[in-house]
Design an enzyme around this catalytic site. Structure first.
Site, PDB file in Angstrom:
ATOM      1  N   HIS A  97      57.653  56.367  16.392  1.00 24.12           N
ATOM      2  CA  HIS A  97      58.936  56.586  15.733  1.00 24.12           C
ATOM      3  C   HIS A  97      59.348  58.053  15.811  1.00 24.12           C
ATOM      4  O   HIS A  97      60.255  58.488  15.095  1.00 24.12           O
ATOM      5  CB  HIS A  97      58.858  56.196  14.251  1.00 24.12           C
ATOM      6  CG  HIS A  97      58.714  54.727  13.992  1.00 24.12           C
ATOM      7  ND1 HIS A  97      59.433  53.778  14.680  1.00 24.12           N
ATOM      8  CD2 HIS A  97      57.960  54.046  13.093  1.00 24.12           C
ATOM      9  CE1 HIS A  97      59.104  52.571  14.220  1.00 24.12           C
ATOM     10  NE2 HIS A  97      58.215  52.713  13.273  1.00 24.12           N
ATOM     11  N   SER A 153      67.010  47.810   5.389  1.00 26.78           N
ATOM     12  CA  SER A 153      65.648  47.354   5.624  1.00 26.78           C
ATOM     13  C   SER A 153      64.635  48.433   5.248  1.00 26.78           C
ATOM     14  O   SER A 153      63.571  48.135   4.680  1.00 26.78           O
ATOM     15  CB  SER A 153      65.484  46.962   7.100  1.00 26.78           C
ATOM     16  OG  SER A 153      64.199  46.451   7.353  1.00 26.78           O
ATOM     17  N   LYS A 169      62.288  50.380  11.214  1.00 24.09           N
ATOM     18  CA  LYS A 169      63.028  49.184  10.789  1.00 24.09           C
ATOM     19  C   LYS A 169      64.180  48.843  11.717  1.00 24.09           C
ATOM     20  O   LYS A 169      65.267  48.456  11.283  1.00 24.09           O
ATOM     21  CB  LYS A 169      63.504  49.321   9.341  1.00 24.09           C
ATOM     22  CG  LYS A 169      62.423  49.769   8.356  1.00 24.09           C
ATOM     23  CD  LYS A 169      61.137  48.965   8.510  1.00 24.09           C
ATOM     24  CE  LYS A 169      61.306  47.487   8.201  1.00 24.09           C
ATOM     25  NZ  LYS A 169      60.055  46.713   8.425  1.00 24.09           N
TER      26      LYS A 169
END
Length: 297
Positions: free
Chosen positions: A116, A146, A54
């Protein structure tokens, strides 16, 4: 201040959660590649977009892919975002195309890849082979805001999370969200990026001057694009255009949008005054001497 964010012993856990080298992870992350990173079969001309979840990953990937295709949108509009750009550590049986390792194997070079993973879990061979790295970071208050909404929007990945934001903030501050501690993640990559040929982007800067972000990515990847192509790519990847695209946003599939607001400063609608003050104290302690600062608006 540790007591302010203290977690209940029965804190929320995602389905199939596991911890690997002190990082909290989920069942959709392929554990065997963490144990055997050579399975990734990295190539020296691979380009990685790396971020904590995010943080502007989708936007950066779409910009980068269009740049690598000289502004031609044909491939971008051929299939959805996840099928075009392998998420290297991802594996979800119900979506065979989203098997990162297999997806990498069928992509032609140069490959645009997404991850990630914190740096100490990232395939180490990629860090020494001349691969390109584009790292995008977002201020952590907007990131956690988020991510909280994303947990609720993606029950197939994160389970049936129904806790409130205050509880989620505690999870985040204790590294008990998928991909673990934001501070460790960010500082780990920041240290690597400072001594290597990598591109570092801040989400807030991209929002203020999106064209400049397009120019920086193109220059980093050695693509000499005309002003008209730069403008086309920047406009094509505006948040409004991406949110309306069936190839990038998945609202019609998930019931809730994959892309939500894309705003800066939305954290103010979630943090209490006490949470904001406690967060700042932790942030100032953990990020001191890093040389890394953020725009919070």
């Amino acid at each position: 201040m540790a007591d302010f964010f203290k977690l209940n012993e029965e804190y929320y856990r995602v389905p199939g959660n596991f911890t690997f080298k002190d990082v909290y992870l989920a069942e959709f992350i392929r554990k065997e590649t963490l144990e055997r990173p050579e399975l990734f079969q990295i190539k020296s001309d691979d380009c990685f977009v790396v971020s904590y979840p995010k943080s502007g990953t989708t936007w950066t990937l779409e910009l980068t892919q269009l740049i690598m295709n000289n502004g031609d949108t044909t491939y971008t509009e051929s299939e959805n975002h996840f099928d075009r750009m392998p998420f290297i550590e991802f594996k979800l049986p119900k979506f065979p195309k989203m098997d990162g390792v297999k997806a990498m194997q069928i992509k032609e070079s140069p490959r645009l890849l997404k991850s990630h993973l914190p740096i100490h879990l990232f395939p180490s061979q990629a860090l020494h082979m001349g691969c390109k790295f584009i790292f995008v970071v977002r201020n952590p208050k907007d990131t956690v805001t988020s991510y909280y909404n994303f947990y609720q929007a993606m029950p197939s990945l994160y389970g049936d999370y129904k806790g409130d934001f205050s509880n989620y903030l505690k999870l985040f501050m204790n590294g008990k969200v998928v991909y673990g501690d934001w501070f460790d993640f960010t500082l780990g990559w920041w240290k690597y990026l400072n001594g290597n040929n990598a591109l570092f982007l801040k989400y807030e800067d991209m929002k203020k001057n999106p064209r400049d972000a397009t120019v920086k990515i193109a220059k980093y990847l050695n693509y000499d694009l005309g002003d008209d192509v730069i403008d086309k790519i920047t406009e094509y990847c505006s948040f409004a255009k991406m949110k309306a695209s069936k190839f990038i946003n998945f609202e019609e599939i998930k019931g809730r949008p994959f892309l939500r607001k894309g705003a800066t400063g939305d954290w103010k609608n979630y943090f209490t005054v006490a949470e904001d003050e406690a967060f700042d104290e932790v942030y100032n302690e953990r990020m001191k001497d890093s040389g890394l600062s953020f725009d919070w608006e």
